[in-house]
Design an enzyme around this catalytic site. Structure first.
Site, PDB file in Angstrom:
ATOM      1  N   GLY A  24      20.891  24.457  34.703  1.00  0.00           N
ATOM      2  CA  GLY A  24      21.942  24.574  33.803  1.00  0.00           C
ATOM      3  C   GLY A  24      22.193  25.631  33.171  1.00  0.00           C
ATOM      4  N   GLY A  27      18.782  27.647  31.931  1.00  0.00           N
ATOM      5  CA  GLY A  27      17.872  27.915  33.128  1.00  0.00           C
ATOM      6  C   GLY A  27      17.748  26.640  34.240  1.00  0.00           C
ATOM      7  N   ASP A 137      21.551  13.370  21.419  1.00  0.00           N
ATOM      8  CA  ASP A 137      22.364  13.165  22.737  1.00  0.00           C
ATOM      9  C   ASP A 137      21.477  12.088  23.348  1.00  0.00           C
ATOM     10  OD1 ASP A 137      24.244  13.838  24.440  1.00  0.00           O
ATOM     11  OD2 ASP A 137      22.986  15.329  25.573  1.00  0.00           O
TER      12      ASP A 137
END
Length: 557
Positions: A24, A27, A137
């Site tokens: 991502g 990392g 999230d």
């Protein structure tokens, strides 16, 4: 899950790398084996970010926050080194598919497994909130369906409940979370609380039992508006589950039940050795077989560290199979590739509303969480490129006026004005759609041409207009455009001639043989050409020509 490449590390701290799980904006995540033989998922930040003191401090906060969480329904952090040359974090490894993968492969879950899922997620939030965290999230791609029950993963954007500025990971007014699962307060850019996680839990349960989110729309601005103002679509939710999810989706945070209260409402869950349906168990078995293959290959590999990875920019997470958004009735089905492209392009609008882009170079500078430490775990459906991105012309996009102010073309008009290769029948599709949210206006059209021999041409237009909200039309268009940039999968084209910049998909996939994104000031055009008459390597000229005609169709209105 992929085999290690020549530039991938073979050793990370005391752990031996086995395979690449994903990457991502911050990392990469590796499947690794510890000295005692246990498997772990190790997240290591990118080389070019390691010297950034802010990134390193954020990583250290993530380690501290993640270590506060413990519980059977969460994935614990087992080791970390925030002071290493390339900081890393090791989490327990769970060989299981995400709920998003299950929904994409096997469809919605029956009622009883969803009740089991509800109990597991409620227990996970009890543990998360007890640690003083808000997950922020919770969504299908951050839920793993392990053999013995669900696991909640990825606290990369979690925030401590304590009123401590040192724990702040994002700026005020930024949209944090996945739009289809976020709460009304998140959609409005307000600070999420523990009650926000409960709303996301309810949205996740709706997706689990129906295959679609409770707030569907033609675009992300439409979805965000409905999250704030409309009632959820619970028409296909079984009555026994509706009494659980309905209070979770209350507009006011104080009206939602606490996770412990929700756990009581679910009631006792019967123990089961195999809690999931057969199709889910098959996916788990497939994942375990993949792990066994990579572990076996690693045993035969010599223990020699690979050369350091080159210092190149990394894009954000590519979208995994997402829960599809339902669209209004139409004359014909929209191809899967076009639907995916529409989701990617539209997500840029919603994110751009509250993410002020870097006016210095026009690049997208969004705060996103690191990738999940789960195999093939699906990150957000709309990835964000981190750091500055090239912007032709050199003028800050905050100073660029809108070039395109007319509506995007209706498909009937596009059939008359857009020149396409011979053999294609008149297009079908929808638009123009006009969306207004927080002072920003966007218009979109989606059109599909087909031939009798099976060839297909898809075109999506997106015009972003400057309003009284944050971000100019050019900034929002640039942000949407960069959602499609993945360094290993796309190449930039600054010589289209009819647009400021383009992106080509480097290799064909199931969605098309030639795929092009073109951005010209505040307009983004997506062109996808596929079929037997347009093989890879030979379809680029026709795709480029259609792109030029598509841009002209807006410019000439």
């Amino acid at each position: 899950m992929e085999a290690l490449g020549p530039s991938d590390p073979h050793e990370i701290g005391p752990y031996r790398a086995v395979a690449l799980l994903g990457q991502g904006g911050m990392g990469r995540v590796f499947l690794c084996a510890g000295p005692d033989g246990r498997l772990v998922a190790v997240k290591r930040i990118h080389e070019e970010l390691a010297e950034d003191g802010g990134v390193r401090a954020r990583f250290r906060r993530e380690v501290e926050a993640s270590r506060k969480v413990s519980g059977v329904r969460t994935v614990p952090v087992v080791d970390a080194d925030a002071d290493a040359p390339l900081p890393w974090l090791a989490s327990a490894f769970v060989a299981a598919p995400s709920l998003a993968e299950v929904l994409a492969s096997a469809g919605p879950l029956p009622e009883e497994p969803v009740r089991r899922l509800a109990a597991g997620l409620a227990q996970a939030l009890v543990d998360v909130h007890r640690a003083g965290l808000v997950h922020r999230d919770l969504k299908p791609s951050n839920v793993l369906l392990a053999e013995d029950g669900p696991r909640v993963i990825d606290f990369g954007i979690a925030r401590l409940l304590e009123d401590d500025g040192r724990t702040e990971l994002t700026g005020t007014g930024m949209l944090i979370g996945s739009p289809v699962s976020m709460s009304p307060e998140q959609a409005l850019g307000r600070e999420p609380t523990a009650a926000s996680d409960v709303f996301s839990l309810g949205a996740t349960l709706v997706a689990a039992c129906t295959g679609h989110p409770p707030f569907a729309g033609r675009s992300m601005p439409d979805v965000l508006y409905k999250i704030v103002h409309a009632d959820p679509d619970l028409s296909t939710v079984p009555p026994g589950l509706r009494v659980l999810v309905d209070p979770c989706l209350a507009k006011e945070p104080e009206a939602r039940p606490a996770p412990a209260e929700l756990l009581e409402r679910v009631g006792p869950v019967e123990p089961a050795v195999r809690p999931w349906p057969l199709e889910v168990r098959r996916l788990i078995a497939d994942r375990q077989a993949q792990v066994a293959h990579h572990v076996g290959a690693a045993r035969a590999r010599p223990r020699n560290p690979a050369p350091a990875a080159p210092n190149v920019p990394h894009a954000a997470n590519p979208p995994a199979a997402a829960v599809p958004l339902r669209r209004p009735p139409r004359r014909g089905p929209l191809p899967a590739g076009l639907a995916l492209a529409a989701t990617v392009l539209l997500a840029g609008t919603a994110l751009g509303l509250n993410l002020l882009l870097d006016g210095g170079d026009g690049g997208a500078a969004a705060a996103t969480g690191p990738p999940s430490a789960a195999p093939s775990a699906a990150p957000s459906a709309a990835p964000v490129t981190r750091g500055p991105t090239p912007t032709p012309g050199g003028t800050p996009l905050a100073q660029v006026k809108d070039k395109y102010t007319a509506k995007t073309p209706a498909c009937k008009k596009a059939g008359e004005t857009v020149e396409v290769p011979d053999g294609f029948q008149p297009p079908t599709g929808h638009g123009p759609y006009k969306e207004e949210l927080l002072g920003t206006t966007s218009t979109q059209s989606l059109c599909v041409w087909r031939t009798r021999s099976g060839d297909e041409l898809n075109v999506i237009w997106d015009v972003y207009r400057t309003g009284h909200g944050p971000g100019t039309g050019a900034e929002l268009a640039k942000h949407s455009f960069e959602q499609s940039y993945w360094p290993q999968d796309t190449r930039r084209d600054l010589r289209l001639g009819y647009a400021e910049e383009g992106l080509w998909k480097s290799k064909p996939d199931l969605s098309g043989n030639c795929i092009l994104w073109a951005r010209d000031v505040n307009l983004v055009v997506f062109v996808q050409l596929s079929g037997p008459a347009y093989p890879p390597g030979e379809c680029e000229p026709a795709t480029k020509a259609v792109g030029e005609a598509a841009v002209a169709a807006v410019a000439g209105r």
